[in-house]
Design a protein around this motif. Structure first.
Motif, PDB file in Angstrom:
ATOM      1  N   LEU A   6     -31.366 -12.572 -83.631  1.00  0.00           N
ATOM      2  CA  LEU A   6     -30.629 -13.551 -82.830  1.00  0.00           C
ATOM      3  C   LEU A   6     -30.794 -14.944 -83.422  1.00  0.00           C
ATOM      4  O   LEU A   6     -31.825 -15.266 -84.011  1.00  0.00           O
ATOM      5  N   ASP A   7     -29.768 -15.752 -83.246  1.00  0.00           N
ATOM      6  CA  ASP A   7     -29.813 -17.148 -83.700  1.00  0.00           C
ATOM      7  C   ASP A   7     -30.084 -18.024 -82.477  1.00  0.00           C
ATOM      8  O   ASP A   7     -29.368 -17.939 -81.475  1.00  0.00           O
ATOM      9  N   LEU A   8     -31.112 -18.870 -82.572  1.00  0.00           N
ATOM     10  CA  LEU A   8     -31.468 -19.710 -81.424  1.00  0.00           C
ATOM     11  C   LEU A   8     -30.285 -20.537 -80.925  1.00  0.00           C
ATOM     12  O   LEU A   8     -30.099 -20.703 -79.717  1.00  0.00           O
ATOM     13  N   SER A   9     -29.492 -21.058 -81.858  1.00  0.00           N
ATOM     14  CA  SER A   9     -28.382 -21.926 -81.474  1.00  0.00           C
ATOM     15  C   SER A   9     -27.299 -21.185 -80.689  1.00  0.00           C
ATOM     16  O   SER A   9     -26.476 -21.806 -80.017  1.00  0.00           O
ATOM     17  N   GLU A  10     -27.325 -19.853 -80.780  1.00  0.00           N
ATOM     18  CA  GLU A  10     -26.324 -19.050 -80.076  1.00  0.00           C
ATOM     19  C   GLU A  10     -26.873 -18.440 -78.791  1.00  0.00           C
ATOM     20  O   GLU A  10     -26.146 -17.798 -78.034  1.00  0.00           O
ATOM     21  N   MET A  11     -28.152 -18.646 -78.538  1.00  0.00           N
ATOM     22  CA  MET A  11     -28.771 -18.094 -77.333  1.00  0.00           C
ATOM     23  C   MET A  11     -28.608 -19.049 -76.157  1.00  0.00           C
ATOM     24  O   MET A  11     -28.569 -20.277 -76.330  1.00  0.00           O
ATOM     25  N   TYR A  35     -43.172 -19.057 -81.267  1.00  0.00           N
ATOM     26  CA  TYR A  35     -43.152 -17.698 -80.722  1.00  0.00           C
ATOM     27  C   TYR A  35     -41.722 -17.318 -80.354  1.00  0.00           C
ATOM     28  O   TYR A  35     -41.259 -16.196 -80.628  1.00  0.00           O
ATOM     29  N   LEU A  36     -41.024 -18.270 -79.751  1.00  0.00           N
ATOM     30  CA  LEU A  36     -39.624 -18.052 -79.382  1.00  0.00           C
ATOM     31  C   LEU A  36     -38.791 -17.756 -80.634  1.00  0.00           C
ATOM     32  O   LEU A  36     -37.972 -16.824 -80.649  1.00  0.00           O
ATOM     33  N   GLU A  37     -39.014 -18.537 -81.691  1.00  0.00           N
ATOM     34  CA  GLU A  37     -38.284 -18.324 -82.940  1.00  0.00           C
ATOM     35  C   GLU A  37     -38.577 -16.941 -83.526  1.00  0.00           C
ATOM     36  O   GLU A  37     -37.666 -16.247 -84.005  1.00  0.00           O
ATOM     37  N   LYS A  38     -39.856 -16.562 -83.483  1.00  0.00           N
ATOM     38  CA  LYS A  38     -40.269 -15.265 -84.024  1.00  0.00           C
ATOM     39  C   LYS A  38     -39.587 -14.117 -83.281  1.00  0.00           C
ATOM     40  O   LYS A  38     -39.061 -13.182 -83.898  1.00  0.00           O
ATOM     41  N   LYS A  39     -39.574 -14.188 -81.945  1.00  0.00           N
ATOM     42  CA  LYS A  39     -38.969 -13.129 -81.142  1.00  0.00           C
ATOM     43  C   LYS A  39     -37.459 -13.053 -81.366  1.00  0.00           C
ATOM     44  O   LYS A  39     -36.871 -11.968 -81.431  1.00  0.00           O
ATOM     45  N   ALA A  40     -36.836 -14.215 -81.491  1.00  0.00           N
ATOM     46  CA  ALA A  40     -35.394 -14.237 -81.735  1.00  0.00           C
ATOM     47  C   ALA A  40     -35.072 -13.596 -83.083  1.00  0.00           C
ATOM     48  O   ALA A  40     -34.116 -12.825 -83.212  1.00  0.00           O
ATOM     49  N   LYS A  41     -35.903 -13.885 -84.088  1.00  0.00           N
ATOM     50  CA  LYS A  41     -35.689 -13.329 -85.419  1.00  0.00           C
ATOM     51  C   LYS A  41     -35.848 -11.807 -85.400  1.00  0.00           C
ATOM     52  O   LYS A  41     -35.094 -11.085 -86.072  1.00  0.00           O
ATOM     53  N   GLU A  42     -36.823 -11.321 -84.636  1.00  0.00           N
ATOM     54  CA  GLU A  42     -37.039  -9.867 -84.538  1.00  0.00           C
ATOM     55  C   GLU A  42     -35.825  -9.153 -83.961  1.00  0.00           C
ATOM     56  O   GLU A  42     -35.563  -7.997 -84.269  1.00  0.00           O
ATOM     57  N   LEU A  43     -35.077  -9.865 -83.118  1.00  0.00           N
ATOM     58  CA  LEU A  43     -33.885  -9.285 -82.485  1.00  0.00           C
ATOM     59  C   LEU A  43     -32.601  -9.684 -83.210  1.00  0.00           C
ATOM     60  O   LEU A  43     -31.500  -9.459 -82.699  1.00  0.00           O
TER      61      LEU A  43
END
Length: 259
Positions: free
Chosen positions: A237-242, A227-235
């Motif tokens: 955003l790259d998880l590694s940079e969050m 879910y976290l990955e999905k939300k980051a993709k919608e915005l």
């Protein structure tokens, strides 16, 4: 539901199909017990997944796959003149009758605990040299620990109350912490294993299957992370940079979603 006659007819149909596949299909003809072994383990795990998902349709399908393997092994056994499906079934029936003397004999067993104690005693009489002799060496460690504890409890080697087991958990945690402070990796590993073993034992007293509990947590964690990955993709955003704070916002949202 089908009648007993229809059930038997369905089983006969499966046996006939197995005979035909073994004779005519190049893949089925090539299989041995050894080549089927890993596939069988995989099928059992798939059945376990379906059970955890409470998916009746998938459970039905996966049970069929497991049954196919039983019939397949029995067919190979008949070809080598070692055993056939009738011997497999009759052997099982005799074992069930022998190990349920409270049903087919004059032994009394008024609760589940007594049944399990009788079961382990009968297995020793059948020739097992140890109560733990029937625990497969290749079982995953968590399941093996659970089976070991269950078996020794069946002959009376057990705690009396859950609070005693919880005290043991706390004792093992303290010993683990002590070794962590001493920074001795080998002893840390040993004490960590003791903590896990005591927790598995505590789960038994709480009437919780530790394997099921852990797998449900695995599934929950996977859902929330995806879910976290999905939300980051919608915005975009790259998880590694969050930052962890940013990721935690989506994680908390995921926790509100009922699985």
């Amino acid at each position: 539901m089908y009648t007993r006659k229809e059930q038997l007819a369905a089983f006969e149909r499966l046996l006939n199909i197995m005979d035909e596949l073994r004779e005519k299909c190049p893949w089925d003809r090539k299989q041995t017990m050894e080549s089927l072994r890993n596939l069988t383990v995989e099928e059992v795990y798939e059945l376990g997944d379906a059970i955890l998902e409470k998916d009746s349709e998938e459970i039905k399908k996966e049970l069929g796959d497991v049954l196919l393997h039983i019939v397949f092994y029995s067919k190979i056994g008949s070809e080598t003149q070692d055993f056939d499906i009738a011997e497999v079934i009759n052997s099982l029936c005799e074992k069930l009758i022998d190990r349920h003397p409270h049903i087919y004999g004059d032994v009394e067993a008024n609760d589940e605990k007594q049944v399990k104690e009788n079961w382990e005693k009968l297995k020793l009489k059948e020739g097992n040299k140890s109560v733990l002799g029937g625990v497969p060496k290749s079982l995953p460690a968590l399941i093996k620990a659970s089976r070991v504890q269950d078996k020794v409890a069946g002959v009376g080697f057990d705690w009396e109350e859950p609070k005693q087991v919880f005290e043991k958990v706390k004792e093992e945690l303290a010993e683990l912490q002590e070794e962590i402070e001493h920074n001795q990796q080998d002893k840390i590993e040993q004490e960590f294993g003791d903590v896990l073993f005591s927790m598995i034992n505590y789960a038994r007293f709480l009437k919780i299957d530790p394997e099921t509990a852990l797998e449900r947590t695995n599934k929950k964690f996977i859902f929330r992370f995806q879910y976290l990955e999905k939300k980051a993709k919608e915005l975009n955003l790259d998880l590694s940079e969050m930052s962890l704070l940013e990721m935690d916002k989506f994680w908390e949202e995921a926790k509100t979603i009922k699985l």
